[in-house]
Scaffold this motif. Structure first.
Motif, PDB file in Angstrom:
ATOM      1  N   GLU A 233      54.253  84.537  39.308  1.00  0.00           N
ATOM      2  CA  GLU A 233      52.882  84.104  39.613  1.00  0.00           C
ATOM      3  C   GLU A 233      51.917  85.219  39.230  1.00  0.00           C
ATOM      4  OE1 GLU A 233      50.392  81.040  40.824  1.00  0.00           O
ATOM      5  OE2 GLU A 233      52.588  81.035  40.772  1.00  0.00           O
TER       6      GLU A 233
ATOM      7  N   LEU B 120      45.057  85.572  39.784  1.00  0.00           N
ATOM      8  CA  LEU B 120      44.045  84.571  39.450  1.00  0.00           C
ATOM      9  C   LEU B 120      42.749  85.255  39.037  1.00  0.00           C
ATOM     10  CD1 LEU B 120      43.369  81.541  39.383  1.00  0.00           C
ATOM     11  CD2 LEU B 120      42.543  81.780  41.733  1.00  0.00           C
TER      12      LEU B 120
ATOM     13  N   ASN C 194      39.399  80.168  38.262  1.00  0.00           N
ATOM     14  CA  ASN C 194      40.009  78.921  38.722  1.00  0.00           C
ATOM     15  C   ASN C 194      39.204  77.745  38.193  1.00  0.00           C
ATOM     16  OD1 ASN C 194      41.606  77.092  40.022  1.00  0.00           O
ATOM     17  ND2 ASN C 194      40.679  77.378  42.036  1.00  0.00           N
ATOM     18  N   ARG C 195      39.784  77.009  37.258  1.00  0.00           N
ATOM     19  CA  ARG C 195      39.102  75.849  36.696  1.00  0.00           C
ATOM     20  C   ARG C 195      40.145  74.755  36.484  1.00  0.00           C
ATOM     21  NH1 ARG C 195      35.846  76.902  31.343  1.00  0.00           N
ATOM     22  NH2 ARG C 195      37.966  77.019  30.478  1.00  0.00           N
ATOM     23  N   GLY C 196      40.067  73.709  37.263  1.00  0.00           N
ATOM     24  CA  GLY C 196      41.057  72.652  37.186  1.00  0.00           C
ATOM     25  C   GLY C 196      42.306  73.006  37.985  1.00  0.00           C
ATOM     26  N   ASP C 197      43.292  72.156  37.911  1.00  0.00           N
ATOM     27  CA  ASP C 197      44.542  72.358  38.652  1.00  0.00           C
ATOM     28  C   ASP C 197      45.709  72.178  37.683  1.00  0.00           C
ATOM     29  OD1 ASP C 197      46.730  72.359  40.338  1.00  0.00           O
ATOM     30  OD2 ASP C 197      45.686  71.267  41.930  1.00  0.00           O
ATOM     31  N   PHE C 198      46.142  73.286  37.082  1.00  0.00           N
ATOM     32  CA  PHE C 198      47.205  73.226  36.082  1.00  0.00           C
ATOM     33  C   PHE C 198      48.514  72.725  36.675  1.00  0.00           C
ATOM     34  CE2 PHE C 198      50.926  75.364  34.236  1.00  0.00           C
ATOM     35  CZ  PHE C 198      50.903  74.794  32.962  1.00  0.00           C
ATOM     36  N   LYS C 199      48.860  73.219  37.864  1.00  0.00           N
ATOM     37  CA  LYS C 199      50.130  72.827  38.476  1.00  0.00           C
ATOM     38  C   LYS C 199      50.194  71.319  38.714  1.00  0.00           C
ATOM     39  CE  LYS C 199      51.103  77.270  40.667  1.00  0.00           C
ATOM     40  NZ  LYS C 199      51.331  77.972  41.965  1.00  0.00           N
ATOM     41  N   ALA C 200      49.093  70.760  39.175  1.00  0.00           N
ATOM     42  CA  ALA C 200      49.061  69.317  39.424  1.00  0.00           C
ATOM     43  C   ALA C 200      49.147  68.540  38.113  1.00  0.00           C
ATOM     44  CB  ALA C 200      47.788  68.947  40.174  1.00  0.00           C
TER      45      ALA C 200
ATOM     46  N   ARG D 249      50.514  69.546  35.348  1.00  0.00           N
ATOM     47  CA  ARG D 249      51.871  69.692  34.824  1.00  0.00           C
ATOM     48  C   ARG D 249      52.844  68.756  35.558  1.00  0.00           C
ATOM     49  NH1 ARG D 249      55.217  74.098  32.670  1.00  0.00           N
ATOM     50  NH2 ARG D 249      57.350  73.833  33.435  1.00  0.00           N
TER      51      ARG D 249
END
Length: 399
Positions: free
Chosen positions: A330, A333, A336-342, A344
């Motif tokens: 990890e 950070l 923070n823009r958007g949610d990459f994990k979600a 993916r």
């Protein structure tokens, strides 16, 4: 050579500018001969995020329009394949309404007094100079329109520029920049805050697919690189470096090297340890010769015993494997823009691949090189460098 404090600081947020009438003497120094016309200079100073000046400069980058209509723009940043020698003049030309195919670009010399810090890195060139370059183009345009409005007896609001011409939007009336350049030069320079910059949807060059201006010369072998510089009587030096960074020279047997015709001298470079910088060269052995071939063959003939130093046990393969493991962790950070994990997790298809490249600072197309002339306590240098002032200051410490 005098050492000056570096202008560049990491907290620079933007560059502000002031535009003024420049002199023909300044442009003549750059090799552009003008017979009348409009010449503008741009003074830059940096501001922090609060808008406070962090450094004031008697800095000048130039834009000229001759009586024949030729537009000349100075590129004051280093071209290293990133296209900045094209991009910054292109920004000026778009706001001006110039004919890009007829714009002449002059590469600035390394001169902090004229151009401020020219350290070209960190993708700062466009971020720092986009607005001042647009303002310079808009300023020249405004002065040309003022001169044309007076000459034609028309409201300035009815005039515009395109393809190197002043045009009347209501009719087919048009004339080249050269017709108004002389008259424009006699006008007072408008204040920057009065300028009207183009809306984005009117850009003809900015954001468009435009080939770099040197492309043809580069691919046909006509472009001049640092290694192409030649002076009468110059000698060639090449260096044999330790195979491990941070190592030093234990001993040198240069008998075979000196026996090669054309080899003049062999010099041991002691080095200054790590980290290596321009003013702290890494250790090695230099061969000086009458020509490149003799210098290279002399280097090949050297018999050098090395002290491999603190990195003697360094293993490149182990380092690459360690880096591969690091990228699975990890990270810190930064934005923070958007949610990459979600995204993916919800993707129908995920493609993964790891690319490994050599651990190099830059993948230069030519070997690092320089040509230096030392005379009467001064040193003049020709070099492909992204940091003219840094290179100058480093060399000045040895003069």
């Amino acid at each position: 050579m005098k050492k000056n404090a570096p202008f560049y600081t990491n907290n620079i947020e933007e560059v502000e500018s002031e535009i003024f009438n420049a002199t023909r003497r300044d442009f003549l120094k750059l090799g552009s001969i003008l017979s009348g016309g409009l010449i503008l200079g741009v003074s830059f100073w940096s501001c922090d995020s609060a808008g406070k000046k962090t450094g004031t400069l008697s800095t000048t980058a130039y834009l000229s329009i001759s009586d024949t209509g030729e537009v000349t723009i100075v590129a004051h940043r280093s071209e290293m394949g990133q296209g900045i020698r094209t991009s910054l003049p292109l920004v000026v030309a778009d706001e001006l309404g110039a004919d890009w195919s007829k714009v002449k670009i002059i590469q600035a010399e390394g001169d902090e007094k004229k151009y401020g810090n020219q350290n070209t890195d960190g993708s700062f060139s466009i971020r720092m100079f986009y607005k001042p370059m647009r303002e310079a183009g808009a300023m020249a345009k405004a002065m040309l329109l003022q001169a044309a409005a007076k000459a034609w007896g028309l409201p300035i609001e009815e005039l515009d520029t395109e393809n190197g011409q002043v045009i009347h939007k209501g009719t087919d009336k048009k004339a080249g920049f050269g017709e108004f350049a002389g008259a424009a030069a006699s006008l007072a320079v408008p204040k920057v805050e009065t300028l009207q910059l183009k809306p984005d949807n009117q850009f003809n060059l900015i954001g468009k697919d435009t080939p770099i201006i040197d492309l043809n010369d580069i691919v046909t072998g006509k472009a001049g690189f640092g290694s192409d510089a030649r002076l009468e009587g110059m000698k060639i030096a090449v260096i044999k470096h330790c195979p491990v960074t941070g190592g030093s020279v234990k001993s040198v047997n240069d008998t075979k090297a000196k026996a090669i015709p054309g080899v003049l001298q062999v010099i041991t470079i002691k080095g200054a340890g790590l980290p290596a910088t321009l003013s702290k060269p890494i250790a090695g052995v230099a061969v000086i010769a009458e020509n490149t071939w003799a210098a290279i063959k002399g280097r090949e003939a050297l018999e050098v015993e090395w002290d491999l130093g603190p990195n003697a046990t360094y293993n490149s393969d182990e380092q690459i494997e360690a880096l591969k493991k690091e990228i699975t962790k990890e990270g810190t950070l930064r934005r923070n823009r958007g949610d990459f994990k979600a995204a993916r997790a919800g993707a129908k298809k995920v493609i993964e691949h790891t690319y490994v490249a050599p651990y190099l600072a830059h993948a230069t197309l030519e070997p690092p090189c320089a040509l230096a002339v030392v005379k009467d306590g001064n040193c003049e240098i020709w070099a492909p460098t992204q940091n003219p002032q840094g290179a100058r200051d480093a060399v000045a410490g040895f003069i």
